[in-house]
Design a protein around this motif. Sequence first.
Motif, PDB file in Angstrom:
ATOM      1  N   THR A 439       0.819  -1.213   0.000  1.00  0.00           N
ATOM      2  CA  THR A 439       0.000   0.000   0.000  1.00  0.00           C
ATOM      3  C   THR A 439       0.855   1.266   0.000  1.00  0.00           C
ATOM      4  N   HIS A 440       2.145   1.106   0.297  1.00  0.00           N
ATOM      5  CA  HIS A 440       3.056   2.254   0.259  1.00  0.00           C
ATOM      6  C   HIS A 440       3.833   2.206  -1.057  1.00  0.00           C
ATOM      7  N   PRO A 441       3.990   3.339  -1.742  1.00  0.00           N
ATOM      8  CA  PRO A 441       4.712   3.338  -3.021  1.00  0.00           C
ATOM      9  C   PRO A 441       6.137   2.752  -2.930  1.00  0.00           C
ATOM     10  N   TYR A 442       6.784   2.922  -1.767  1.00  0.00           N
ATOM     11  CA  TYR A 442       8.143   2.379  -1.635  1.00  0.00           C
ATOM     12  C   TYR A 442       8.104   0.845  -1.603  1.00  0.00           C
ATOM     13  N   GLY A 477       8.592  16.782   5.118  1.00  0.00           N
ATOM     14  CA  GLY A 477       7.341  16.066   4.827  1.00  0.00           C
ATOM     15  C   GLY A 477       7.579  14.575   4.752  1.00  0.00           C
ATOM     16  N   CYS A 478       7.071  13.924   3.706  1.00  0.00           N
ATOM     17  CA  CYS A 478       7.338  12.492   3.531  1.00  0.00           C
ATOM     18  C   CYS A 478       8.755  12.359   2.968  1.00  0.00           C
ATOM     19  N   LYS A 479       9.603  11.626   3.683  1.00  0.00           N
ATOM     20  CA  LYS A 479      11.014  11.546   3.277  1.00  0.00           C
ATOM     21  C   LYS A 479      11.191  10.870   1.920  1.00  0.00           C
ATOM     22  N   PHE A 480      10.160  10.166   1.461  1.00  0.00           N
ATOM     23  CA  PHE A 480      10.270   9.433   0.198  1.00  0.00           C
ATOM     24  C   PHE A 480       9.888  10.322  -1.003  1.00  0.00           C
ATOM     25  N   HIS A 481       9.482  11.578  -0.740  1.00  0.00           N
ATOM     26  CA  HIS A 481       8.896  12.358  -1.847  1.00  0.00           C
ATOM     27  C   HIS A 481       9.886  12.637  -2.984  1.00  0.00           C
ATOM     28  N   THR A 482      11.200  12.635  -2.680  1.00  0.00           N
ATOM     29  CA  THR A 482      12.176  12.941  -3.733  1.00  0.00           C
ATOM     30  C   THR A 482      12.284  11.804  -4.760  1.00  0.00           C
ATOM     31  N   ARG A 483      11.753  10.622  -4.404  1.00  0.00           N
ATOM     32  CA  ARG A 483      11.869   9.485  -5.322  1.00  0.00           C
ATOM     33  C   ARG A 483      10.517   8.858  -5.663  1.00  0.00           C
ATOM     34  N   CYS A 484       9.448   9.461  -5.195  1.00  0.00           N
ATOM     35  CA  CYS A 484       8.142   8.813  -5.316  1.00  0.00           C
ATOM     36  C   CYS A 484       7.402   9.272  -6.572  1.00  0.00           C
ATOM     37  N   ARG A 485       6.865   8.341  -7.325  1.00  0.00           N
ATOM     38  CA  ARG A 485       6.169   8.730  -8.551  1.00  0.00           C
ATOM     39  C   ARG A 485       4.747   9.248  -8.300  1.00  0.00           C
ATOM     40  N   TYR A 486       4.273   9.150  -7.070  1.00  0.00           N
ATOM     41  CA  TYR A 486       2.928   9.641  -6.764  1.00  0.00           C
ATOM     42  C   TYR A 486       2.968  10.968  -5.985  1.00  0.00           C
ATOM     43  N   ALA A 487       4.173  11.489  -5.745  1.00  0.00           N
ATOM     44  CA  ALA A 487       4.307  12.653  -4.850  1.00  0.00           C
ATOM     45  C   ALA A 487       3.536  13.870  -5.344  1.00  0.00           C
ATOM     46  N   THR A 488       2.899  14.578  -4.406  1.00  0.00           N
ATOM     47  CA  THR A 488       2.226  15.855  -4.720  1.00  0.00           C
ATOM     48  C   THR A 488       2.755  16.902  -3.738  1.00  0.00           C
ATOM     49  N   ILE A 490       1.543  18.254  -1.038  1.00  0.00           N
ATOM     50  CA  ILE A 490       1.405  17.991   0.413  1.00  0.00           C
ATOM     51  C   ILE A 490       2.514  17.049   0.902  1.00  0.00           C
ATOM     52  N   CYS A 491       2.970  16.146   0.043  1.00  0.00           N
ATOM     53  CA  CYS A 491       4.004  15.179   0.442  1.00  0.00           C
ATOM     54  C   CYS A 491       5.297  15.895   0.827  1.00  0.00           C
ATOM     55  N   LYS A 492       5.551  17.050   0.179  1.00  0.00           N
ATOM     56  CA  LYS A 492       6.793  17.784   0.443  1.00  0.00           C
ATOM     57  C   LYS A 492       6.736  18.505   1.792  1.00  0.00           C
ATOM     58  N   THR A 495       4.440  15.438   7.065  1.00  0.00           N
ATOM     59  CA  THR A 495       4.819  14.048   7.329  1.00  0.00           C
ATOM     60  C   THR A 495       3.544  13.222   7.468  1.00  0.00           C
ATOM     61  N   PRO A 496       3.376  12.167   6.678  1.00  0.00           N
ATOM     62  CA  PRO A 496       2.116  11.402   6.800  1.00  0.00           C
ATOM     63  C   PRO A 496       2.056  10.610   8.098  1.00  0.00           C
ATOM     64  N   ASP A 497       0.846  10.434   8.633  1.00  0.00           N
ATOM     65  CA  ASP A 497       0.658   9.622   9.848  1.00  0.00           C
ATOM     66  C   ASP A 497       0.808   8.148   9.500  1.00  0.00           C
ATOM     67  N   ALA A 508       2.257   4.710   6.167  1.00  0.00           N
ATOM     68  CA  ALA A 508       2.443   6.156   6.299  1.00  0.00           C
ATOM     69  C   ALA A 508       2.546   6.751   4.897  1.00  0.00           C
ATOM     70  N   CYS A 509       1.431   7.205   4.367  1.00  0.00           N
ATOM     71  CA  CYS A 509       1.448   7.787   3.011  1.00  0.00           C
ATOM     72  C   CYS A 509       0.185   8.625   2.810  1.00  0.00           C
ATOM     73  N   HIS A 510       0.329   9.761   2.111  1.00  0.00           N
ATOM     74  CA  HIS A 510      -0.849  10.598   1.824  1.00  0.00           C
ATOM     75  C   HIS A 510      -1.692  10.023   0.679  1.00  0.00           C
ATOM     76  N   HIS A 511      -1.057   9.243  -0.199  1.00  0.00           N
ATOM     77  CA  HIS A 511      -1.791   8.730  -1.371  1.00  0.00           C
ATOM     78  C   HIS A 511      -1.610   7.217  -1.448  1.00  0.00           C
ATOM     79  N   LYS A 512      -2.217   6.537  -0.504  1.00  0.00           N
ATOM     80  CA  LYS A 512      -2.015   5.078  -0.413  1.00  0.00           C
ATOM     81  C   LYS A 512      -2.514   4.391  -1.674  1.00  0.00           C
TER      82      LYS A 512
HETATM   83  S1  SF4 Z   1       3.313  10.497   1.058  1.00  0.00           S
HETATM   84 FE1  SF4 Z   1       3.516  11.161  -1.036  1.00  0.00          FE
HETATM   85  S2  SF4 Z   1       5.693  11.028  -1.449  1.00  0.00           S
HETATM   86 FE2  SF4 Z   1       5.312   9.843   0.358  1.00  0.00          FE
HETATM   87  S3  SF4 Z   1       5.033   7.816  -0.363  1.00  0.00           S
HETATM   88 FE3  SF4 Z   1       3.035   8.708  -0.228  1.00  0.00          FE
HETATM   89  S4  SF4 Z   1       2.643   9.551  -2.239  1.00  0.00           S
HETATM   90 FE4  SF4 Z   1       4.804   9.144  -2.127  1.00  0.00          FE
END
Ligand code: SF4
Length: 515
Positions: A439-442, A477-488, A490-492, A495-497, A508-512
């Motif tokens: 469910t997490h992009p990573y 924000g979300c530490k994965f945002h620099t490499r995530c293809r779904y980042a928007t 808010i991710c920057k 920090t997602p809960d 922990a992701c805004h766009h599961k």
């Molecule tokens: S919070 Fe945003 S950047 Fe982080 S994993 Fe989810 S979609 Fe990607």
Amino acid sequence: MENKDKKVLIRVQNLKQYFPIKKGFIQKEKLYVRANDDVTLDIYEGETLGLVGESGCGKSTLGRTLLQLYAQTDGRTMYYGRDVDEIAPDYVLDILKSLVDRKKEYFNLKEKEVNVRKQYDALPDGDEKYSMRTHLLEAEKHARDSFLDIVQLIGGFFVAEDLAPISDILVKEYKAGVEYRKLKEKLNDARVAYEGARSFQKEKGKTKEQIDAATSNALSQIEKQEEIIKIKEKELEEIRMEIYKLMKKYESNPDFAKYEVYRDKGINLARLTEEESRKLRKDLQLIFQDPYSSLNPRMTVGQIISEGLLAHKYFDKNDEKMQNYVMEVMEKCGLAPYFIHRYPHQFSGGQRQRIGIARSLALKPKFVVCDEAVSALDVSIQSQIINLLLDLKEQENLTYLFISHDLSVIKYISDRVGVMYLGNIVELATTEELFAHPTHPYTEALLSAIPTTDVDNKKEAIILEGDIPSPIKPPTGCKFHTRCRYATDICKKVTPDFEEVRPGHFVACHHKINL
Ligand code: SF4
């Protein structure tokens, strides 16, 4: 993170592990490597929890911090394998002595939290609100920690207007308990020495009568100590009766039960002194990655395995029973008894790893961190060692934290899996669930990179662009945002809960994805 059928063995709350970096001449700010940042996690008794992530993400640091090989920077690490009374750490006495002040401090922190929340709620969405969120989480954490410190020890007594008499009686119980346990430890040492002395006499060819005569003095000392212990036990029981009566007085208070549920006998590993941690070390063991450098080349297999047994006073060095015990453990770990006098260089990598496992298991641990325990071995040997670990887990009711960067190994051995990215657990679920519904992009990217032989089910490999960012200045924000293809956007910033999306599945992701 409750699972009602299972017993929690280790509960980690908001664990941080920062390593300071030496300040340079022109550098103004104090910098840290943020190896673990706000990790919250339960590990259940008897499970294998796999921990996976790219190298450098903080997996090994987390394993070692749980074992208190590093003093953690912040957070609580509760261990439920033994009662807090058994160890009687100094921090417990500190809390019991200062209950009155601590309760006042808790109410101040709670008030602060409420005020920060009001300010946060009043702000419109935007950068100011996002940065205020960090303050809010910190304020919540301080108040929660302060509350748990107290109620885990005193439970329903928290309702008392005046905690002074409660503090007095609980300190009295603590002190009597410490005295009682010291006497029991002394008695155990005396028994171990007695057995050793008898073995020594036997080896010298003495008759049973001669052995009895030579050790009779030690035996009568042991009997005297047993008598003293009985008296102390009675004293302790009387104090406990007083506490029970006091408790009856408060039980009618409607809030008593509410606080009583927090009372538990867990040990906060993060607050133990070096000496207290040493006492628990036999329960909490580590199996290293490298079976070459982790064994002392100057010691025989027998000496390597018995070293811990002597240090923790399981046996006296003269006790003949120790050698039998060591051979039993060796056999369980697939090592022939005649290896006992050989040196590590005489073994292959797989056998050395078996020696490392035998060394840990000899102490009858409850929790074992297997830190890349099979990564240095040939693939054919890996499966033998994994199967050995699985068998031993069943036989000895062990709990593993199995750390690996290899998802296929993790999938094979783990009951649940935690995925770590740059010091945070970003997804946690049962193995089946995680592999079926990442469910997490990573996690999705990691799973897509597993080679498959199934031609009908070829998945597109998701290439993670760029390197892992620096843990010294991680992305906001979300530490994965620099490499995530779904980042928007808010991710920057935010920090997602770490939320439960299905029973026992945390992300922990805004766009599961795959929901
Ligand atoms: S919070 Fe945003 S950047 Fe982080 S994993 Fe989810 S979609 Fe990607």
